[in-house]
Design an enzyme around this catalytic site. Structure first.
Site, PDB file in Angstrom:
ATOM      1  N   TYR A  35       0.714  -1.439  -0.218  1.00  0.00           N
ATOM      2  CA  TYR A  35       0.033   0.071  -0.072  1.00  0.00           C
ATOM      3  C   TYR A  35       0.889   1.259   0.015  1.00  0.00           C
ATOM      4  CZ  TYR A  35      -4.051  -3.331   1.255  1.00  0.00           C
ATOM      5  OH  TYR A  35      -4.746  -4.064   1.248  1.00  0.00           O
ATOM      6  N   HIS A  40      -4.720   6.204  -0.997  1.00  0.00           N
ATOM      7  CA  HIS A  40      -5.166   6.134   0.500  1.00  0.00           C
ATOM      8  C   HIS A  40      -4.403   6.327   1.332  1.00  0.00           C
ATOM      9  CE1 HIS A  40      -9.289   5.403   1.367  1.00  0.00           C
ATOM     10  NE2 HIS A  40      -9.257   4.145   1.772  1.00  0.00           N
ATOM     11  N   TYR A  85      -5.855  -1.141   9.368  1.00  0.00           N
ATOM     12  CA  TYR A  85      -6.217  -0.920   7.920  1.00  0.00           C
ATOM     13  C   TYR A  85      -7.780   0.508   7.867  1.00  0.00           C
ATOM     14  CZ  TYR A  85      -3.752  -4.779   6.556  1.00  0.00           C
ATOM     15  OH  TYR A  85      -2.692  -5.798   6.187  1.00  0.00           O
ATOM     16  N   ASN A  87     -10.452   1.084   6.867  1.00  0.00           N
ATOM     17  CA  ASN A  87     -11.798   1.083   7.380  1.00  0.00           C
ATOM     18  C   ASN A  87     -12.131   0.849   9.139  1.00  0.00           C
ATOM     19  OD1 ASN A  87     -12.460   1.242   4.821  1.00  0.00           O
ATOM     20  ND2 ASN A  87     -13.431  -0.649   4.695  1.00  0.00           N
ATOM     21  N   ASN A 133     -14.344   6.046   4.792  1.00  0.00           N
ATOM     22  CA  ASN A 133     -14.789   4.868   5.575  1.00  0.00           C
ATOM     23  C   ASN A 133     -13.705   5.106   6.731  1.00  0.00           C
ATOM     24  OD1 ASN A 133     -16.579   3.696   4.092  1.00  0.00           O
ATOM     25  ND2 ASN A 133     -15.187   2.276   3.024  1.00  0.00           N
TER      26      ASN A 133
END
Length: 207
Positions: A35, A40, A85, A87, A133
């Site tokens: 990632y 994000h 993570y 969310n 989120n």
């Protein structure tokens, strides 16, 4: 000093730098090599800019996050990257806020925003999740929308049918990353102003 004040002073959580943590700064993202550099993870990149400018490191694991302590604008702060993570970002932030007995308005959250082009910043005193989120999780677990936030533009999907998850987990183009990186010093300066109680000035200068 009363007996009760003395008790609170002794029992209050203290930072490793000495004194009480006054603010939390949280940059949102997803952990893991795959990632790194994704849209994000804009919040993680902002935290890395803070580390570089103020000379501290996030090298401890606590509150389901990588954490480090610093003094910024004469305030003792806990800086963190949630490792839950995106969310579930609220789990780390709520745990830290509960431990240090901090209200929502003493928590600064930095995160990506697809409604803004790379190189654009929006600072807000409070607000809804806007469909993000990570912010949704924070609002739910803090039971408050009243935390200041710095939104970092990562650009909109190229067309309506493009999968949103694929977009935000994708990487910037070289030109987009240059535009994004060019504002990280401004993000650091905005954090200083917010910590100094000058959020209106931060919004006027950098929005």
């Amino acid at each position: 000093m009363s007996i009760w004040d003395a008790f609170n002073k002794i029992s209050s959580p203290k930072s490793n730098l000495g004194g009480r943590i006054e603010y939390i700064i949280a940059g949102l993202g997803n952990p893991g090599i795959s990632y790194e550099g994704s849209r994000h993870n804009a919040g993680f990149m902002a935290v890395e800019a803070l580390e570089k400018k103020y000379g501290f490191e996030l090298k401890s694991h606590k509150f389901k996050a990588l954490v480090g302590e610093a003094v910024i604008a004469d305030k003792r702060v806990l800086v963190l990257k949630p490792q839950t993570y995106m969310n579930n970002s609220g789990e780390a932030i709520a745990q830290a806020a509960d431990f240090y007995k901090l209200d929502a308005d003493n928590i600064i959250v930095i995160f990506d925003d697809i409604s803004l082009e790379p190189g654009n910043i929006r600072i807000r005193r409070k607000g809804s999740s806007g469909g993000h989120n990570g912010i949704k999780s924070i609002i739910e677990l803090l039971d408050s929308e009243d935390f200041p936030r710095i939104k970092l533009g990562v650009g909109a999907k190229p067309h309506r049918d493009y999968d949103l998850a694929d977009w935000v987990l994708g990487k910037f183009t070289d030109e987009q990353r240059q535009s994004f990186d060019s504002r990280l010093d401004d993000v650091c300066d905005a954090v200083e102003l917010i910590l100094s109680g000058k959020i209106d000035e931060a919004m006027n200068n950098y929005n």
